[in-house]
Design a protein around this motif. Structure first.
Motif, mmCIF file in Angstrom:
data_model
loop_
_atom_site.group_PDB
_atom_site.id
_atom_site.type_symbol
_atom_site.label_atom_id
_atom_site.label_comp_id
_atom_site.label_asym_id
_atom_site.label_seq_id
_atom_site.Cartn_x
_atom_site.Cartn_y
_atom_site.Cartn_z
ATOM 1 N N GLU A 117 65.777 22.744 -48.696
ATOM 2 C CA GLU A 117 67.027 22.440 -49.418
ATOM 3 C C GLU A 117 68.134 23.212 -48.731
ATOM 4 O O GLU A 117 67.996 24.416 -48.496
ATOM 5 C CB GLU A 117 66.877 22.850 -50.884
ATOM 6 C CG GLU A 117 68.166 22.958 -51.662
ATOM 7 C CD GLU A 117 68.906 21.649 -51.815
ATOM 8 O OE1 GLU A 117 70.056 21.565 -51.315
ATOM 9 O OE2 GLU A 117 68.348 20.705 -52.399
ATOM 10 N N ASP A 118 69.232 22.535 -48.377
ATOM 11 C CA ASP A 118 70.283 23.214 -47.628
ATOM 12 C C ASP A 118 71.273 23.988 -48.496
ATOM 13 O O ASP A 118 71.974 24.861 -48.013
ATOM 14 C CB ASP A 118 71.036 22.227 -46.724
ATOM 15 C CG ASP A 118 71.737 21.134 -47.507
ATOM 16 O OD1 ASP A 118 71.162 20.637 -48.494
ATOM 17 O OD2 ASP A 118 72.856 20.754 -47.124
ATOM 18 N N MET A 119 71.317 23.702 -49.792
ATOM 19 C CA MET A 119 72.226 24.433 -50.682
ATOM 20 C C MET A 119 71.501 25.684 -51.190
ATOM 21 O O MET A 119 70.494 25.590 -51.888
ATOM 22 C CB MET A 119 72.683 23.547 -51.835
ATOM 23 C CG MET A 119 73.485 22.346 -51.356
ATOM 24 S SD MET A 119 74.003 21.269 -52.687
ATOM 25 C CE MET A 119 75.225 22.290 -53.481
ATOM 26 N N GLY A 143 67.320 28.510 -54.070
ATOM 27 C CA GLY A 143 66.891 29.708 -54.795
ATOM 28 C C GLY A 143 66.365 29.374 -56.182
ATOM 29 O O GLY A 143 65.360 29.941 -56.632
ATOM 30 N N ALA A 144 67.024 28.430 -56.853
ATOM 31 C CA ALA A 144 66.586 28.034 -58.198
ATOM 32 C C ALA A 144 65.228 27.334 -58.137
ATOM 33 O O ALA A 144 64.349 27.587 -58.978
ATOM 34 C CB ALA A 144 67.626 27.121 -58.833
ATOM 35 N N LEU A 145 65.049 26.463 -57.146
ATOM 36 C CA LEU A 145 63.769 25.758 -57.000
ATOM 37 C C LEU A 145 62.634 26.748 -56.730
ATOM 38 O O LEU A 145 61.556 26.658 -57.327
ATOM 39 C CB LEU A 145 63.852 24.739 -55.863
ATOM 40 C CG LEU A 145 64.726 23.515 -56.097
ATOM 41 C CD1 LEU A 145 64.904 22.735 -54.797
ATOM 42 C CD2 LEU A 145 64.126 22.615 -57.173
ATOM 43 N N ALA A 179 57.270 29.149 -47.782
ATOM 44 C CA ALA A 179 58.355 28.971 -46.813
ATOM 45 C C ALA A 179 59.559 28.316 -47.468
ATOM 46 O O ALA A 179 59.414 27.502 -48.373
ATOM 47 C CB ALA A 179 57.877 28.119 -45.637
ATOM 48 N N GLU A 180 60.737 28.702 -46.959
ATOM 49 C CA GLU A 180 62.001 28.094 -47.379
ATOM 50 C C GLU A 180 62.767 27.730 -46.118
ATOM 51 O O GLU A 180 62.881 28.561 -45.210
ATOM 52 C CB GLU A 180 62.850 29.079 -48.174
ATOM 53 C CG GLU A 180 62.225 29.635 -49.427
ATOM 54 C CD GLU A 180 63.109 30.714 -50.043
ATOM 55 O OE1 GLU A 180 64.342 30.515 -50.110
ATOM 56 O OE2 GLU A 180 62.565 31.756 -50.428
ATOM 57 N N VAL A 181 63.285 26.497 -46.054
ATOM 58 C CA VAL A 181 64.091 26.085 -44.904
ATOM 59 C C VAL A 181 65.341 25.364 -45.395
ATOM 60 O O VAL A 181 65.384 24.873 -46.527
ATOM 61 C CB VAL A 181 63.298 25.174 -43.929
ATOM 62 C CG1 VAL A 181 62.085 25.898 -43.373
ATOM 63 C CG2 VAL A 181 62.885 23.877 -44.592
ATOM 64 N N ALA A 182 66.351 25.301 -44.507
ATOM 65 C CA ALA A 182 67.627 24.715 -44.889
ATOM 66 C C ALA A 182 67.980 23.459 -44.100
ATOM 67 O O ALA A 182 69.040 22.870 -44.315
ATOM 68 C CB ALA A 182 68.740 25.756 -44.714
#
Length: 201
Positions: free
Chosen positions: A8-10, A15-17, A31-34
């Motif tokens: 998610e790019d926002m 962060g909420a997800l 993992a988190e990517v934008a």
């Protein structure tokens, strides 16, 4: 534990997800990517089992990234998130072999349920959206006509579209004339609007 990647790019939404998923005892966000191009390498590196992907990402849209995962890392299931529940978009998502399609305004508990469902091999799709997709008309445009219209929608001029798609400028103009006629649009701008509202772009 279910290993999940969130794309998610926002930043606030991502962060909420992540926070929401981390409340679940059986889910681990690994993992988190934008952006779209980061998804496949990160999913592979972190051995993600489910990728929760926003449909609109920079660099590569979510559906393209989901298709890439399906081809190159089929053990990683995909769940597409979108704020626009258009039936045409759902059809594109199903064509990309995604495991699930969830609206961002769905109740929070549906997210964890959808993650578990797609991991189990089930198709998790919002019921109302599925019924709407059942009744929609298929896109009348060819893949090449959609390519041309998509590039025009991104702001490219006729000559630029021709160069990028290895066509002549005249051929691009002919495609656009055909697109306008097929969609019963007033002009190119109206054709873009119709295609976007139908979820074909």
């Amino acid at each position: 534990m279910i290993k999940v990647l969130v794309a998610e790019d926002m930043h606030i939404v991502r962060g909420a997800l992540v926070a929401l998923l981390r409340l679940e005892p059986d889910i681990d966000v690994v993992a988190e990517v934008a952006s779209g191009p980061e998804i496949l390498p990160m999913a592979r590196a972190r051995q993600a089992q489910v990728a929760v992907i926003d449909i609109d990402l920079p660099g590569m849209d979510g559906l393209t990234a989901a298709g890439e995962l399906h081809e190159q890392l089929p053990e990683c299931r995909t769940l597409i998130l979108t704020s626009l529940g258009r039936p045409g978009t759902l059809r594109r998502a199903l064509d990309a072999k995604v495991g699930g399609f969830l609206l961002k305004d769905a109740p929070p508990d549906k997210l964890a349920s959808a993650v578990r469902g797609v991991l189990a091999g089930r198709r998790m799709v919002d019921g109302d959206l599925a019924l709407a997709a059942w009744d929609t008309v298929d896109c009348p445009l060819t893949a090449r006509e959609l390519d041309v219209l998509r590039m025009v929608a991104q702001g490219y001029g006729t000559v630029e579209v021709a160069a990028r798609l290895y066509l002549s400028a005249g051929t691009v103009r002919n495609y656009l004339t055909t697109v306008v006629a097929k969609l019963n649009a007033r002009n190119r701008v109206d054709a873009i609007r119709i295609a976007e509202e139908s979820g074909w772009l």
